[in-house]
Design a protein around this motif. Structure first.
Motif, PDB file in Angstrom:
ATOM      1  N   VAL A 136      -2.442   2.166  -9.270  1.00 37.93           N
ATOM      2  CA  VAL A 136      -2.665   2.928  -8.042  1.00 37.93           C
ATOM      3  C   VAL A 136      -1.844   4.209  -8.043  1.00 37.93           C
ATOM      4  CG1 VAL A 136      -2.391   2.893  -5.535  1.00 37.93           C
ATOM      5  CG2 VAL A 136      -3.322   0.899  -6.715  1.00 37.93           C
ATOM      6  N   SER A 137      -0.566   4.094  -8.334  1.00 39.69           N
ATOM      7  CA  SER A 137       0.289   5.286  -8.311  1.00 39.69           C
ATOM      8  C   SER A 137      -0.103   6.265  -9.410  1.00 39.69           C
ATOM      9  CB  SER A 137       1.763   4.883  -8.451  1.00 39.69           C
ATOM     10  OG  SER A 137       1.967   4.164  -9.662  1.00 39.69           O
ATOM     11  N   GLY A 138      -0.456   5.764 -10.598  1.00 42.96           N
ATOM     12  CA  GLY A 138      -0.829   6.658 -11.686  1.00 42.96           C
ATOM     13  C   GLY A 138      -2.133   7.400 -11.420  1.00 42.96           C
ATOM     14  N   VAL A 187       1.132  -4.270 -12.410  1.00 39.93           N
ATOM     15  CA  VAL A 187      -0.011  -3.539 -12.954  1.00 39.93           C
ATOM     16  C   VAL A 187      -0.743  -2.776 -11.850  1.00 39.93           C
ATOM     17  CG1 VAL A 187      -2.267  -3.797 -14.059  1.00 39.93           C
ATOM     18  CG2 VAL A 187      -0.300  -5.073 -14.927  1.00 39.93           C
ATOM     19  N   SER A 188      -0.935  -3.415 -10.694  1.00 39.35           N
ATOM     20  CA  SER A 188      -1.611  -2.731  -9.589  1.00 39.35           C
ATOM     21  C   SER A 188      -0.797  -1.543  -9.102  1.00 39.35           C
ATOM     22  CB  SER A 188      -1.858  -3.707  -8.445  1.00 39.35           C
ATOM     23  OG  SER A 188      -0.626  -4.203  -7.918  1.00 39.35           O
ATOM     24  N   LEU A 210       0.822  -1.206   0.000  1.00 42.48           N
ATOM     25  CA  LEU A 210       0.000   0.000   0.000  1.00 42.48           C
ATOM     26  C   LEU A 210       0.854   1.254   0.000  1.00 42.48           C
ATOM     27  CD1 LEU A 210      -2.681   1.573   0.346  1.00 42.48           C
ATOM     28  CD2 LEU A 210      -2.447   1.214   2.822  1.00 42.48           C
ATOM     29  N   PHE A 211       1.899   1.288   0.828  1.00 40.78           N
ATOM     30  CA  PHE A 211       2.680   2.507   0.990  1.00 40.78           C
ATOM     31  C   PHE A 211       3.562   2.807  -0.215  1.00 40.78           C
ATOM     32  CE2 PHE A 211       1.877   1.715   5.571  1.00 40.78           C
ATOM     33  CZ  PHE A 211       1.356   2.956   5.887  1.00 40.78           C
ATOM     34  N   ILE A 212       4.073   1.781  -0.897  1.00 40.14           N
ATOM     35  CA  ILE A 212       5.002   2.025  -2.005  1.00 40.14           C
ATOM     36  C   ILE A 212       4.348   2.842  -3.118  1.00 40.14           C
ATOM     37  CG2 ILE A 212       6.311   0.907  -3.843  1.00 40.14           C
ATOM     38  CD1 ILE A 212       7.070  -1.260  -1.866  1.00 40.14           C
ATOM     39  N   PRO A 213       3.187   2.436  -3.660  1.00 41.46           N
ATOM     40  CA  PRO A 213       2.583   3.283  -4.708  1.00 41.46           C
ATOM     41  C   PRO A 213       2.128   4.642  -4.198  1.00 41.46           C
ATOM     42  CG  PRO A 213       1.098   1.490  -4.114  1.00 41.46           C
ATOM     43  CD  PRO A 213       2.407   1.203  -3.451  1.00 41.46           C
ATOM     44  N   VAL A 214       1.684   4.723  -2.933  1.00 43.95           N
ATOM     45  CA  VAL A 214       1.236   6.008  -2.398  1.00 43.95           C
ATOM     46  C   VAL A 214       2.412   6.977  -2.284  1.00 43.95           C
ATOM     47  CG1 VAL A 214       0.290   7.145  -0.361  1.00 43.95           C
ATOM     48  CG2 VAL A 214      -0.762   5.051  -1.205  1.00 43.95           C
ATOM     49  N   THR A 241       5.288   6.805  -3.843  1.00 43.24           N
ATOM     50  CA  THR A 241       5.759   7.112  -5.192  1.00 43.24           C
ATOM     51  C   THR A 241       4.919   8.204  -5.833  1.00 43.24           C
ATOM     52  OG1 THR A 241       6.518   4.823  -5.446  1.00 43.24           O
ATOM     53  CG2 THR A 241       6.257   6.136  -7.448  1.00 43.24           C
ATOM     54  N   ALA A 242       3.601   8.118  -5.692  1.00 43.94           N
ATOM     55  CA  ALA A 242       2.721   9.137  -6.254  1.00 43.94           C
ATOM     56  C   ALA A 242       2.921  10.488  -5.575  1.00 43.94           C
ATOM     57  CB  ALA A 242       1.265   8.684  -6.134  1.00 43.94           C
ATOM     58  N   VAL A 243       3.105  10.491  -4.254  1.00 43.08           N
ATOM     59  CA  VAL A 243       3.310  11.748  -3.537  1.00 43.08           C
ATOM     60  C   VAL A 243       4.612  12.425  -3.973  1.00 43.08           C
ATOM     61  CG1 VAL A 243       3.736  12.750  -1.261  1.00 43.08           C
ATOM     62  CG2 VAL A 243       1.903  11.084  -1.561  1.00 43.08           C
ATOM     63  N   PHE A 244       5.690  11.654  -4.104  1.00 39.38           N
ATOM     64  CA  PHE A 244       6.961  12.231  -4.543  1.00 39.38           C
ATOM     65  C   PHE A 244       6.846  12.753  -5.974  1.00 39.38           C
ATOM     66  CE2 PHE A 244       9.858   9.690  -1.460  1.00 39.38           C
ATOM     67  CZ  PHE A 244       9.464  10.548  -0.443  1.00 39.38           C
ATOM     68  N   ALA A 245       6.169  12.006  -6.842  1.00 39.27           N
ATOM     69  CA  ALA A 245       5.975  12.481  -8.214  1.00 39.27           C
ATOM     70  C   ALA A 245       5.121  13.745  -8.235  1.00 39.27           C
ATOM     71  CB  ALA A 245       5.324  11.384  -9.057  1.00 39.27           C
ATOM     72  N   TYR A 246       4.128  13.820  -7.341  1.00 41.56           N
ATOM     73  CA  TYR A 246       3.281  15.022  -7.254  1.00 41.56           C
ATOM     74  C   TYR A 246       4.095  16.238  -6.821  1.00 41.56           C
ATOM     75  CZ  TYR A 246       0.196  18.299  -4.822  1.00 41.56           C
ATOM     76  OH  TYR A 246      -0.416  19.439  -4.355  1.00 41.56           O
ATOM     77  N   LEU A 247       4.944  16.073  -5.811  1.00 35.85           N
ATOM     78  CA  LEU A 247       5.773  17.193  -5.365  1.00 35.85           C
ATOM     79  C   LEU A 247       6.742  17.644  -6.452  1.00 35.85           C
ATOM     80  CD1 LEU A 247       6.562  16.057  -1.712  1.00 35.85           C
ATOM     81  CD2 LEU A 247       4.943  17.815  -2.443  1.00 35.85           C
ATOM     82  N   THR A 248       7.178  16.705  -7.298  1.00 34.81           N
ATOM     83  CA  THR A 248       8.095  17.056  -8.374  1.00 34.81           C
ATOM     84  C   THR A 248       7.383  17.766  -9.519  1.00 34.81           C
ATOM     85  OG1 THR A 248       9.433  15.119  -7.812  1.00 34.81           O
ATOM     86  CG2 THR A 248       9.824  16.134  -9.955  1.00 34.81           C
ATOM     87  N   LEU A 249       6.171  17.301  -9.862  1.00 36.79           N
ATOM     88  CA  LEU A 249       5.452  17.823 -11.025  1.00 36.79           C
ATOM     89  C   LEU A 249       4.472  18.938 -10.671  1.00 36.79           C
ATOM     90  CD1 LEU A 249       4.685  14.399 -12.732  1.00 36.79           C
ATOM     91  CD2 LEU A 249       6.502  16.004 -13.318  1.00 36.79           C
TER      92      LEU A 249
END
Length: 386
Positions: free
Chosen positions: A172-174, A167-168, A40-44, A46-54
């Motif tokens: 989830v992260s996307g 795929v999951s 659960l935490f890995i995709p979340v 990853t998405a948060v770090f990508a959000y802060l970057t983009l």
């Protein structure tokens, strides 16, 4: 009077010991929760770090009058296109290398026989020194080897499980990244309104802005540097006659996100492939030496010159972070280890009580003071806390 002072000191000591014990237990529970719920935490994260970057891209598009939903969709389409293009370029040569791996290993052993024979001789000599003049015992009859082959359906099930996990993770992260880019600022405003005091609101917005500034700039600059390194490695491998130079360029770009270990692993892979594809064994050393030279120039000169000393961290802490998060979360933990370390340092710089921890992570006093002063004068804090 002395008795009262001693009793007060003893009680204070007991309170400090209890506080340390409680903090240690809390940290251990948090780490166990992160390990237990890693899927659960890995995709979340990853998405948060990508959000802060983009996030700066979406905010800049908003200043141009483009709605956040459209800009978020455009960013996601661009990311999907880059991921699809990279997969298309490397999937066929990567599958071929994996399928021929057993034959390549046998060829590599044959080419390195002059080294392996010396290692085997050293091992035998060590065993002889250990056993000494012990009486030889009659060897028991060797058992008949029994080979157990897994059923075809079980092998296919394992492959499907691994594909399903990937795929999951991507889904989830996307999806979470898309929602954060489109409505992340609204969520942040709602959190600000829920906080009881203005000081707490300013501290939280300061943490968000500071982490975004440090982590976003780090990931953006490092990604640019790694892509440049990938181009340099691909061109060099093409010039040296290595097959599928695009694969080695993509591999160098990806592995260079892993500090220290990534360059060594990439050099080993390049060396083994060159050892199999070329007749002369010395040529594999030339190819691997070229790869190590490029990664060394990047790591020792280019990256420090671009990043400067603001994000400089101890190699010991970086290596320990790679080991710990790799042990907890596997390969994705290895990739996320340095961003987690940077985010933790940036967050600690915003709280006076965590200043010692920030100093251990590499922060300097002038950095902490300047970051606190800059966040206190940000106009975004006033707009969000309204």
């Amino acid at each position: 009077m002395d008795v009262e002072i001693d009793s007060n000191e003893d009680s204070n000591a007991q309170m400090s010991v209890r506080s340390v014990a409680v903090n240690v237990c809390a940290v251990m529970l948090v780490l166990y929760a992160l390990y237990f719920a890693r899927s659960l935490f890995i995709p979340v994260i990853t998405a948060v770090f990508a959000y802060l970057t983009l996030r700066p891209i979406v905010r800049q598009a908003g200043r141009w009058g483009i709605p956040a939903g459209f800009s978020a969709a455009g960013v996601m389409v661009l990311l999907g296109g880059v991921l699809a293009l990279g997969t298309y370029l490397v999937i066929d040569p990567a599958q071929e290398i994996v399928q021929n791996a057993p034959a390549h290993v046998a060829t590599a052993k044959d080419r390195l026989s002059f080294v392996l024979e010396k290692v085997e001789y050293f091992n035998r000599a060590t065993d002889d020194m250990t056993t000494g003049d012990a009486v030889e015992v009659a060897a028991e009859e060797e058992p008949v080897p029994v080979e157990v082959k897994p059923a075809a359906w079980s092998t296919n099930l394992t492959i499907l499980n691994g594909t399903g996990n990937l795929v999951s993770f991507l889904v989830v992260s996307g999806v979470l990244l898309c929602f954060l880019l489109a409505t992340g600022d609204d969520l942040l405003r709602n959190i600000m309104r829920a906080l009881p005091t203005l000081t707490a609101r300013k501290q939280l917005i300061g943490v968000v802005e500071h982490v975004q500034e440090g982590l976003g700039s780090y990931l953006a600059q490092v990604s640019t540097i790694n892509i440049g390194l990938g181009f340099a490695v691909g061109i060099s491998m093409w010039g040296l006659g290595m097959p599928t130079p695009v694969l080695w360029g993509v591999m160098a770009t990806t592995l260079n996100f892993i500090p220290i270990v990534g360059a060594l692993f990439g050099a080993c892979v390049i060396f083994l492939v060159a050892l199999v594809d070329f007749e002369a064994a010395y040529y594999a050393f030339i190819v691997a030496g070229t790869y190590i030279t490029l990664t060394t120039i990047e790591g020792q000169f280019i990256t420090p010159a671009i990043l400067g000393r603001t994000l400089e961290m101890s190699p010991v802490l970086v290596f320990l972070s790679v080991v710990v998060w790799g042990w907890m979360w596997g390969m994705m933990g290895v990739f996320l280890s340095v961003p987690i370390l940077i985010a933790a340092r940036m967050a600690c710089e915003q709280y006076d009580g965590l200043a010692p921890l920030a100093a251990i992570l590499g922060s300097r006093p002038n950095q902490t003071e300047s970051s606190q002063e800059s966040t206190s004068t940000r106009s975004v804090g006033a707009s969000v806390t309204q």
